[in-house]
Design an enzyme around this catalytic site. Structure first.
Site, PDB file in Angstrom:
ATOM      1  N   ILE A 484     -71.533   2.807  70.894  1.00 52.41           N
ATOM      2  CA  ILE A 484     -72.282   2.099  71.932  1.00 52.41           C
ATOM      3  C   ILE A 484     -71.475   2.020  73.227  1.00 52.41           C
ATOM      4  O   ILE A 484     -71.694   1.138  74.062  1.00 52.41           O
ATOM      5  CB  ILE A 484     -72.699   0.705  71.455  1.00 52.41           C
ATOM      6  CG1 ILE A 484     -71.490  -0.167  71.112  1.00 52.41           C
ATOM      7  CG2 ILE A 484     -73.626   0.812  70.252  1.00 52.41           C
ATOM      8  CD1 ILE A 484     -71.855  -1.625  70.824  1.00 52.41           C
ATOM      9  N   GLY A 485     -70.552   2.960  73.379  1.00 53.32           N
ATOM     10  CA  GLY A 485     -69.687   2.976  74.544  1.00 53.32           C
ATOM     11  C   GLY A 485     -68.263   2.574  74.226  1.00 53.32           C
ATOM     12  O   GLY A 485     -67.424   2.445  75.116  1.00 53.32           O
ATOM     13  N   GLY A 527     -66.124  -1.892  63.816  1.00 52.88           N
ATOM     14  CA  GLY A 527     -66.488  -0.479  63.818  1.00 52.88           C
ATOM     15  C   GLY A 527     -65.348   0.470  63.525  1.00 52.88           C
ATOM     16  O   GLY A 527     -65.414   1.285  62.599  1.00 52.88           O
ATOM     17  N   ARG A 630     -52.884  -1.561  64.585  1.00 53.54           N
ATOM     18  CA  ARG A 630     -52.609  -0.256  65.196  1.00 53.54           C
ATOM     19  C   ARG A 630     -53.643   0.025  66.292  1.00 53.54           C
ATOM     20  O   ARG A 630     -54.851  -0.090  66.084  1.00 53.54           O
ATOM     21  CB  ARG A 630     -52.685   0.849  64.146  1.00 53.54           C
ATOM     22  CG  ARG A 630     -52.261   2.222  64.682  1.00 53.54           C
ATOM     23  CD  ARG A 630     -52.698   3.348  63.762  1.00 53.54           C
ATOM     24  NE  ARG A 630     -52.229   3.190  62.407  1.00 53.54           N
ATOM     25  CZ  ARG A 630     -51.042   3.615  61.954  1.00 53.54           C
ATOM     26  NH1 ARG A 630     -50.220   4.224  62.779  1.00 53.54           N
ATOM     27  NH2 ARG A 630     -50.709   3.439  60.687  1.00 53.54           N
ATOM     28  N   LEU A 632     -55.562   2.665  68.050  1.00 50.65           N
ATOM     29  CA  LEU A 632     -55.896   4.051  67.725  1.00 50.65           C
ATOM     30  C   LEU A 632     -55.971   4.926  68.958  1.00 50.65           C
ATOM     31  O   LEU A 632     -55.612   6.109  68.915  1.00 50.65           O
ATOM     32  CB  LEU A 632     -57.220   4.096  66.967  1.00 50.65           C
ATOM     33  CG  LEU A 632     -57.219   3.340  65.632  1.00 50.65           C
ATOM     34  CD1 LEU A 632     -58.637   3.184  65.102  1.00 50.65           C
ATOM     35  CD2 LEU A 632     -56.340   4.061  64.611  1.00 50.65           C
ATOM     36  N   THR A 636     -59.268   3.876  75.187  1.00 52.36           N
ATOM     37  CA  THR A 636     -60.519   3.236  74.790  1.00 52.36           C
ATOM     38  C   THR A 636     -60.304   1.772  74.427  1.00 52.36           C
ATOM     39  O   THR A 636     -61.156   0.921  74.693  1.00 52.36           O
ATOM     40  CB  THR A 636     -61.178   3.984  73.618  1.00 52.36           C
ATOM     41  OG1 THR A 636     -60.300   3.991  72.490  1.00 52.36           O
ATOM     42  CG2 THR A 636     -61.513   5.414  73.995  1.00 52.36           C
ATOM     43  N   GLY A 704     -59.936  -5.422  64.743  1.00 51.68           N
ATOM     44  CA  GLY A 704     -60.982  -5.395  65.758  1.00 51.68           C
ATOM     45  C   GLY A 704     -60.484  -5.767  67.136  1.00 51.68           C
ATOM     46  O   GLY A 704     -59.657  -6.660  67.306  1.00 51.68           O
ATOM     47  N   GLU A 707     -64.256  -7.408  70.837  1.00 54.73           N
ATOM     48  CA  GLU A 707     -64.639  -8.740  71.302  1.00 54.73           C
ATOM     49  C   GLU A 707     -63.440  -9.631  71.591  1.00 54.73           C
ATOM     50  O   GLU A 707     -63.608 -10.763  72.053  1.00 54.73           O
ATOM     51  CB  GLU A 707     -65.548  -9.396  70.254  1.00 54.73           C
ATOM     52  CG  GLU A 707     -66.878  -8.678  70.126  1.00 54.73           C
ATOM     53  CD  GLU A 707     -67.594  -8.982  68.821  1.00 54.73           C
ATOM     54  OE1 GLU A 707     -68.680  -9.562  68.873  1.00 54.73           O
ATOM     55  OE2 GLU A 707     -67.073  -8.617  67.749  1.00 54.73           O
TER      56      GLU A 707
END
Length: 745
Positions: A484-485, A527, A630, A632, A636, A704, A707
């Site tokens: 989703i971006g 995700g 970590r 990744l 991003t 995560g 958010e």
């Protein structure tokens, strides 16, 4: 290649820590690097196909029609005028599924004919289908309804004395430990303050859109803008009275969601019902105003924060009591106290969430549900306590950084909050802060700086992915996970490339199609950790197969640049895979999430200036230091934190859905009147990541991050405003009218 087999599955339940990770080999050198998104060129060139852009033959166009009352019943539908217009194919009103958006557990019954109750103003109640979009839009203006109007509940303040307890679920609405009232009475220092936040809208760039088409066997394919195709497929099947294997959802590219596309919205059912009735594909795209009217909002909240501390600044009690709102019978609540459970110590604790039933649009998940607005209150109260005690706000937070979860009495899987506060403070220049409010005026502008902690619970979700290596030695990744971006395409390619020793350009990633193995979906910041782990496990099995084909011990095998290296031999992968090999990886949560509290952490620092004449607030600079296991892909990940911090700017300063107290209608239902931060509102933001691995989270050791950036961000800005002008605003957003009357001379 004999005996390698196909369709083999490598499954892992996270019952034990996973200390060793194939991503630590660093052979290809791709993990953690700031690589450009591999889908970027497609998006900037207009080649990425979004939900509304599939050019199916004989495509009809639908336009949604909304209710214009807040509560009541439709007694008559006046559609003859619309149906008689040239190019109009039909006006369809015969489905109950428009009553609720099934995203948060609403209606999922099969469509039934007949008039329906109206639950909120703007509810979708019909679709006009025509040969062109313009015709459908025009005809929709000629569809009218006769209503039987009921007295609705539209005023939060008028009804907040009448509440319900939410049902127990994954997030407990209530938690009590010790006696907060007694601790407040005995404490050396206390804070008892109420904070309010308004309804908010996700305001994703891409509106909700669906194209529905049915085949001769009665199977539905829906091209939709959805974050979680696996669960959305089941929701759509339930809504239409179908078996799940008769529904396919395709969502290869999604233009943002932030929670608003977690579940199906009315346009999906509308398009599917219309396409079935007409026997041809139907496209339904929500107008921007309809997205605001009839998808999902973040609930407004009223939060009472109580803190008690001893003379040394150690918390003895935390009380976080929240009122939020939702439609009748809806179980979702805004979990404002979710981070309060574990962020700071304190023996006595009370965390509650109560629902006020209103006839407003459905409330549901929006980016960082809970933390985004709950930490405005918690971190604001911590700032107030630090001032009352005369100690540094950073120091207060560090004094109350617990060694283990203060409620569950289990260790943290990893926790570097104090280090984030220290390192972030150094990078920002916190030591230069003037603790006295309203002490730094430069011309017309008062300057101030503020701090807040960041925390976002880490979650692992069940996820599957299939990875194959074809006869040319190229890899293909398949899962219905979405991007989703956030960079999912790129991250999954990096993981595959690193473990299989392939150049990243030799890895193709297929996402967003429920014909592929079911992924975790994009939500809850799970995700990358979930889908990335399923890809990891598939690649781990392929690595084992390659070792077997080479006749080598797997521990001695190195895969690099398309070759397998072991026992002084170097063999191209093409010689080992024959016509191709594949494997499926599956991950699911296990005992590790019970044995450890898992969360990402960080610290926000902000500088603002407030105009002494007008009360206008401008953010001057902002810094965030974060730990999320970590990292990744540094680029991003940084982008996700920048986006979250920008959300925090909006939460603090501009974003507010306004409900008309006469009928619940959302008054500011477009991007002109609902004010998200734009370029002029956002200065250069700075993001730093601290090195971390979390062996309890998943085999890739990542947590995560999507958010984390919003959690606490708005509070740092609010605290900076107080430092600038000495005005404490607890009613968000902080607009100039809430400052101007109390500004210093």
């Amino acid at each position: 290649m004999f005996g390698l087999g196909k369709n083999d599955t490598n499954s892992l339940t996270m019952d034990q820590p996973h200390p060793d990770s194939l991503l630590d080999t660093g052979v290809q050198g791709l993990i953690g690097k700031p690589l450009d998104r591999i889908d970027g060129p497609l998006k900037v060139s207009g080649s990425a196909t979004y939900a509304a852009e599939y050019g199916l033959p004989d495509l009809a166009h639908g336009y949604l029609v909304r209710a214009t009352i807040g509560a009541g019943k439709i007694t008559a539908i006046n559609s003859d005028a619309a149906k008689s217009m040239p190019g109009v194919l039909d006006v369809i009103t015969d489905y109950k599924t428009f009553l609720r958006n099934p995203q948060q557990g609403g209606e999922t019954e099969a469509p039934t004919q007949g008039v329906e109750d109206i639950a909120y103003h703007g509810q979708i109640v019909a679709i006009v289908v025509a040969e062109s979009f313009e015709t459908a839009r025009d005809a929709a203006q000629h569809v009218t309804f006769d209503y039987e109007t009921n007295e609705g509940r539209y005023d939060f303040d008028a009804h907040k004395g009448d509440t319900e307890k939410p049902p127990e679920g994954a997030i407990p609405p209530y938690g009590k430990q010790g006696d907060v009232d007694q601790a407040m009475a005995d404490a050396a220092y206390t804070i008892d303050a109420t904070f309010t936040t308004p309804s908010q809208n996700s305001a994703a760039m891409e509106p909700h859109a669906s194209i529905a088409t049915w085949d001769e066997d009665g199977a539905l394919t829906l091209y939709g803008a959805y974050q979680m195709p696996s669960s959305d497929k089941q929701q759509l099947a339930d809504a239409l009275g179908l078996k799940a294997d008769k529904v396919r959802i395709v969502a290869r590219y999604v233009g943002g969601g932030f929670g608003s596309k977690l579940g199906i919205a009315p346009e999906s059912v509308a398009a599917a019902v219309a396409a079935k009735k007409l026997g041809r594909p139907v496209k339904a795209v929500m107008a921007r105003q309809q997205v605001f009217d009839a998808t999902v909002r973040r609930s407004n909240t009223e939060q009472r924060l109580r803190l008690a501390a001893d003379k040394h600044g150690k918390l003895t009690a935390i009380g976080h009591e929240t009122l939020c709102s939702n439609l009748p019978e809806e179980g979702f609540f805004e979990p404002a106290g979710i981070a309060t459970h574990f962020l700071y110590g304190g023996k006595n604790r009370l965390i509650t969430h109560d629902l006020v039933r209103l006839d407003w649009m459905l409330a549901g998940s929006m980016r960082a549900p809970g933390e985004a607005v709950g930490m405005l209150a918690l971190e604001g109260a911590m700032d107030e306590l630090a001032e009352k005690m005369g100690i540094d706000p950073v120091d207060l937070r560090k004094r109350n950084d617990p060694d283990q979860d203060p409620e569950k009495n289990v260790p943290f899987s990893s926790r570097q909050l104090s280090r984030c506060l220290d390192e972030g403070g150094k990078a920002f220049g916190w030591s230069k802060r003037n603790a006295k409010p309203a002490s730094d005026r430069r011309g017309e502008w008062w300057h101030g700086i503020g701090v807040a902690s960041a925390a976002r619970t880490n979650m692992l979700m069940k996820s599957a992915a299939r990875v194959s290596i074809d006869g040319q030695g190229k890899a293909i990744v398949e899962t219905d996970m979405t991007d989703i971006g956030t960079g999912t395409y790129t991250i999954l390619a990096q993981i595959t490339s690193e473990i299989l020793g392939l150049p990243i350009e030799d890895v193709t990633v297929h996402l967003g199609d429920t014909d592929a193995p079911p992924g975790a979906g994009s939500g809850g910041s799970w995700g990358a950790g979930s889908s990335g782990s399923s890809v990891y496990l598939a690649c781990e099995m392929l690595r084992s197969k390659l070792a077997k084909a080479m006749g080598a011990d797997e521990a001695s095998l190195t895969l690099k640049d398309g070759r397998a290296i072991a026992d002084n031999r170097s063999v191209p992968l093409t010689e080992l895979v024959g016509d191709g090999i594949d494997a499926t990886g599956e991950i699911q949560p296990g005992k590790q999430e019970k044995k450890f509290t898992q969360s990402s952490f960080g610290a926000h620092f902000a500088e603002v200036k407030v105009n002494a004449v007008t009360g206008e607030v401008r953010l001057v600079r902002m810094h965030g230091t974060f730990t999320a296991g970590r990292i990744l892909n540094e680029k991003t990940a940084r982008s996700q934190c920048l986006g979250g911090m920008t959300f925090g700017i909006g939460t603090a300063l501009t974003e507010e859905l306004v409900h008309d107290p006469r009928n619940g209608k959302i008054v500011n239902r477009d991007m002109a009147e609902y004010h998200v931060p734009v370029n002029a509102d956002v200065p250069q933001l700075d993001v730093t990541f601290l090195d971390e691995r979390d062996i309890h989270a998943n085999p890739i050791h990542a947590k995560g991050i999507g958010e984390l950036g919003i959690a606490g961000a708005g509070a740092a800005i609010a605290n900076a405003i107080y430092n600038a002008v000495g005005v404490r605003v607890r009613d968000f957003p902080i607009t100039l009218d809430k400052l101007i009357d109390n500004m210093p001379d």
